[in-house]
Design an enzyme around this catalytic site. Sequence first.
Site, short mmCIF file in Angstrom:
data_model
loop_
_atom_site.label_atom_id
_atom_site.label_comp_id
_atom_site.label_asym_id
_atom_site.label_seq_id
_atom_site.Cartn_x
_atom_site.Cartn_y
_atom_site.Cartn_z
N GLY A 9 -30.98 22.74 68.26
CA GLY A 9 -30.42 22.24 67.01
C GLY A 9 -30.66 23.29 65.94
N ALA A 10 -29.57 23.93 65.53
CA ALA A 10 -29.70 25.01 64.54
C ALA A 10 -29.19 24.57 63.19
CB ALA A 10 -28.93 26.25 65.03
N GLY A 14 -33.65 22.83 62.10
CA GLY A 14 -33.85 23.87 63.11
C GLY A 14 -33.83 25.26 62.50
N ARG A 82 -29.76 11.10 58.77
CA ARG A 82 -29.35 9.87 58.08
C ARG A 82 -28.39 10.15 56.94
NH1 ARG A 82 -34.32 6.52 55.94
NH2 ARG A 82 -35.58 8.41 56.02
N ARG A 88 -33.77 5.16 59.80
CA ARG A 88 -33.87 6.09 60.93
C ARG A 88 -33.43 5.41 62.22
NH1 ARG A 88 -38.64 7.02 57.96
NH2 ARG A 88 -38.72 9.08 57.00
N ASN A 120 -34.77 11.91 64.92
CA ASN A 120 -35.04 10.50 64.64
C ASN A 120 -34.11 9.56 65.40
OD1 ASN A 120 -37.21 10.21 62.72
ND2 ASN A 120 -35.97 11.45 61.34
N ARG A 151 -46.42 13.77 52.22
CA ARG A 151 -45.78 13.06 51.09
C ARG A 151 -46.82 12.26 50.31
NH1 ARG A 151 -40.45 11.74 54.72
NH2 ARG A 151 -39.28 13.55 54.00
N HIS A 175 -42.90 6.28 62.61
CA HIS A 175 -42.32 7.06 61.52
C HIS A 175 -41.17 6.24 60.93
CE1 HIS A 175 -41.32 10.52 59.20
NE2 HIS A 175 -40.22 10.81 59.84
N1 APR Z 1 -27.18 20.20 71.59
C1 APR Z 1 -27.58 21.09 70.66
N2 APR Z 1 -27.43 20.89 69.34
C2 APR Z 1 -26.85 19.75 68.95
C3 APR Z 1 -26.40 18.76 69.87
C4 APR Z 1 -26.59 19.03 71.25
N3 APR Z 1 -26.21 18.17 72.18
N4 APR Z 1 -25.86 17.76 69.16
C5 APR Z 1 -25.98 18.06 67.85
N5 APR Z 1 -26.56 19.27 67.72
C6 APR Z 1 -26.85 20.03 66.51
C7 APR Z 1 -25.73 19.93 65.45
O1 APR Z 1 -24.63 20.75 65.79
C8 APR Z 1 -26.47 20.38 64.21
O2 APR Z 1 -26.32 21.77 63.98
O3 APR Z 1 -27.98 19.52 65.84
C9 APR Z 1 -27.94 20.05 64.51
C10 APR Z 1 -28.55 19.02 63.56
O4 APR Z 1 -28.63 19.61 62.32
P1 APR Z 1 -28.32 18.85 60.95
O5 APR Z 1 -27.07 18.06 61.09
O6 APR Z 1 -28.42 19.85 59.85
O7 APR Z 1 -29.52 17.78 60.87
P2 APR Z 1 -31.03 18.03 60.41
O8 APR Z 1 -31.15 17.73 58.95
O9 APR Z 1 -31.52 19.33 60.90
O10 APR Z 1 -31.76 16.84 61.18
C11 APR Z 1 -31.86 16.86 62.58
O11 APR Z 1 -34.03 15.86 62.57
O12 APR Z 1 -35.31 14.98 60.85
C12 APR Z 1 -34.43 14.70 61.90
O13 APR Z 1 -33.33 12.67 61.19
C13 APR Z 1 -33.16 14.04 61.42
O14 APR Z 1 -32.41 13.36 63.57
C14 APR Z 1 -32.23 14.32 62.56
C15 APR Z 1 -32.71 15.69 63.06
#
Ligand code: APR
Length: 309
Positions: A9-10, A14, A82, A88, A120, A151, A175
Site C-alpha cells: 500500500g503506497a 504507506g 474512512r 473503522r 482498519n 493522541r 482500536h
Molecule cells: N494491493 C496493494 N495495494 C492496494 C490494494 C492491494 N490489493 N488495494 C488497495 N491498495 C492500495 C491503494 O491503491 C492505495 O494506494 O492501498 C493504498 C491505500 O492508501 P490510501 O488510500 O492513501 O489510504 P491510507 O490513508 O494510507 O490508509 C490505509 O490504513 O490507517 C488505515 O484506515 C486506514 O485502512 C486504511 C489504511
Amino acid sequence: MRSKISIIGAGMTGGTIAQRLAEKGYADIVLVDIIEGLPQGKALDILQSGPVIGSDSSIVGTNSYKETADSNIVIITSGVPRKPGMSRDDLVYTNMEIVKGVTENVVKYSPNCIIIMLTNPLDAMCQLALHVSKFPRSRVVGQSGILDTARFRTFLAMELNISVEDISAFILGGHGDTMVAIPRLTTVAGIPITELLPKEKIDRIVERTVKGGGEIVSLLKTGSAYYAPSAAVVQMVDAIVLDKKKILPCAAYLDGEYGIKGVFVGVPVKLGKNGIEQIIEVKLTPEESAALKKSAEAVRELVNIMKLG
Ligand code: APR
C-alpha cells in the site's frame, strides 16, 4: 547489513512510512501497490532525498511481490481509509478482501517475516492476517495503541502545558470506540494524572482521544490520518530492527491473558527482534477489566462477520 522492509500500500500511510524509514537509514525498502506508477514514483522521489538526508537505503517501488522476497518485516497499509461519518468497522468487507490477498502474497515471498498491520478495522485485520499466514502469534502485530496513546499524550500535554515526553499513557482494548483509557496508570513524570487534573477534564480528554481519528477524518474529508500513524509504525519497526525489547501498546492475539482468548486487542507487549516477545499483563480493577472484555467482545463480533472458520 541493512534489514529489508516491505510496505504494502503506497498511499498516504504507506508512502509516509517509507519516507520515515528511509530517514532512519537502517533498512532497504520495497513499496508495493496495485496502482501502476504510484509506488515507483514515490520510491524514486524518496530515493532522491537520500543525498540530502544522508541515507543510503535503497527504495524500490513495484506492482509485484517478487521484489519483497525475504523481507524481515512487512507492513500492510493496503485498503480503503474512512470517509466522514464512517466508523473503522464500516471498512471490514472491502478491506478483508484486500488484506486476505495481500497476506497470501506476503507469506509466499517472505515466510519468516514479521507482519505489522495498519489497515482498519485494525484488530479484525490482524486476526485475518494471522489466520491466512498461519504465523505464530509473535509475528503478527497491529499498530493501534501507540497512536491512541500518542493522541492521549498530546491532549494531556496541551492541557497541562508540559512536554509530551513527560507523559506516559495507558490505553488498552480495540482500536475503536470501545478502547479503554486508564487514567490511574497514565502519569506525568511518575505522577498519576488523576492527581493533576479533575475527573471531568480527564473524561473530556479521553473522549477526544477515543474520537481522535474521526476528528481528523472530518477535517480531511477525503481520507484518514497518516502522519501520526506512520510515526507509530516506525517506533515499532525501531523496536524490532534494533531489538530494543521495548514495552509498547500494540494489538496482539490473546490466548487467555487478561481473561481473553482468541482475539486481537491492544495490550502492552515487549517488541524485539522476534516480534512480540512477551505480553505484559497488568493488574486491572474490576471496572477496567470489564471494559477491556467488552472491547474484546466488540472485536470478536467483527471477526465473526469475516467467517474465518
Ligand atoms: N494491493 C496493494 N495495494 C492496494 C490494494 C492491494 N490489493 N488495494 C488497495 N491498495 C492500495 C491503494 O491503491 C492505495 O494506494 O492501498 C493504498 C491505500 O492508501 P490510501 O488510500 O492513501 O489510504 P491510507 O490513508 O494510507 O490508509 C490505509 O490504513 O490507517 C488505515 O484506515 C486506514 O485502512 C486504511 C489504511
